[in-house]
Scaffold this active site. Structure first.
Site, PDB file in Angstrom:
ATOM      1  N   TYR A  74      -0.350  20.862   7.611  1.00 16.40           N
ATOM      2  CA  TYR A  74      -1.142  21.258   8.782  1.00 16.40           C
ATOM      3  C   TYR A  74      -2.384  22.045   8.348  1.00 16.40           C
ATOM      4  CZ  TYR A  74       2.958  20.159  11.725  1.00 16.40           C
ATOM      5  OH  TYR A  74       4.007  19.544  12.351  1.00 16.40           O
TER       6      TYR A  74
ATOM      7  N   HIS B  72     -18.153  12.280  -1.149  1.00 18.12           N
ATOM      8  CA  HIS B  72     -17.171  12.302  -2.231  1.00 18.12           C
ATOM      9  C   HIS B  72     -16.364  13.592  -2.179  1.00 18.12           C
ATOM     10  CE1 HIS B  72     -16.301  12.614  -6.781  1.00 18.12           C
ATOM     11  NE2 HIS B  72     -15.313  11.989  -6.160  1.00 18.12           N
TER      12      HIS B  72
ATOM     13  N   ASP C 273     -10.586   8.581  -4.318  1.00 23.09           N
ATOM     14  CA  ASP C 273     -11.167   9.358  -5.415  1.00 23.09           C
ATOM     15  C   ASP C 273     -10.421   9.091  -6.721  1.00 23.09           C
ATOM     16  OD1 ASP C 273     -12.450  11.238  -7.003  1.00 23.09           O
ATOM     17  OD2 ASP C 273     -12.330  12.811  -5.497  1.00 23.09           O
TER      18      ASP C 273
ATOM     19  N   TYR D  93       6.827  11.517  10.289  1.00 25.17           N
ATOM     20  CA  TYR D  93       6.340  11.576   8.906  1.00 25.17           C
ATOM     21  C   TYR D  93       5.382  10.452   8.550  1.00 25.17           C
ATOM     22  CZ  TYR D  93       9.804  15.203   8.656  1.00 25.17           C
ATOM     23  OH  TYR D  93      10.513  16.347   8.909  1.00 25.17           O
TER      24      TYR D  93
ATOM     25  N   ASP E 187       0.663  10.434  12.701  1.00 27.47           N
ATOM     26  CA  ASP E 187       1.493   9.758  13.691  1.00 27.47           C
ATOM     27  C   ASP E 187       1.310  10.395  15.068  1.00 27.47           C
ATOM     28  OD1 ASP E 187       3.270  12.030  13.891  1.00 27.47           O
ATOM     29  OD2 ASP E 187       4.391  11.291  12.161  1.00 27.47           O
TER      30      ASP E 187
ATOM     31  N   MET F  18       3.084  13.865   4.070  1.00 25.94           N
ATOM     32  CA  MET F  18       3.839  15.025   4.537  1.00 25.94           C
ATOM     33  C   MET F  18       5.292  14.894   4.075  1.00 25.94           C
ATOM     34  SD  MET F  18       4.707  16.356   8.406  1.00 25.94           S
ATOM     35  CE  MET F  18       3.037  16.768   8.883  1.00 25.94           C
TER      36      MET F  18
END
Length: 165
Positions: free
Chosen positions: A118, A22, A69, A136, A30, A79
């Site tokens: 990143y 959890h 969650d 993206y 990509d 992103m």
């Protein structure tokens, strides 16, 4: 073949998704993402792959077994487009539809600036690279919990269970 499992979920991916706890995060990226270099810094320490498919299809496969969650505001993140953080390219709109379908409700992506993405990816449990060629197509998903059916709904909402008489 296994019954009731998406065939894109290979043994390595299933192992990682099952091993996560959890709050752990999985990155789906990509083909342009520096996946191998980033994956070396994750908990798992190596890159996982779902080749031959786009990001949205990989997201569908992953969310078929991974609960998001419900204790956080943004369990799904994307992103941001450099220079246009509000933009939602087709690849992100397609993935958003898969997230919403998997959850049975709208779960909007939270945006993350490229370099912050990143850094966050390096702290994830694992990175799964797809064959997505559009830019993206990079996402972070926070693993949720699956509770027993007799758990009071207050616990699901983050509150204390009420006394039963």
């Amino acid at each position: 073949m296994l019954k009731n499992l998406d065939p894109l979920l290979n043994a390595d991916v299933l192992y990682a998704l099952r091993a996560m706890g959890h709050g752990d995060e999985v990155v789906v990226c990509d083909a342009n993402f520096p996946a191998d270099a980033v994956a070396r810094d994750t908990t798992l320490g190596r890159l996982l792959r779902i080749d031959g498919t786009d990001s949205a299809r990989a997201v569908r496969a992953i969310l078929s077994v991974l609960p998001l969650d419900t204790f956080v505001e943004t369990p799904a993140m994307r992103m941001e487009v450099v220079g246009d953080p509000q933009a939602l390219p087709a690849v992100q709109r397609e993935a958003q539809m898969e997230v919403d379908a998997a959850e049975g409700r709208a779960v909007p992506f939270g945006p993350i600036e490229r370099h912050a993405f990143y850094a966050r990816a390096r702290g994830a449990y694992c990175v799964i690279a797809t064959g997505e060629q559009r830019g993206y197509g990079c996402f972070v998903f926070k693993k949720g919990v699956i509770l027993a059916p007799d758990v009071p709904t207050e616990v699901l909402a983050g509150g204390a269970p009420k006394e039963r008489s």
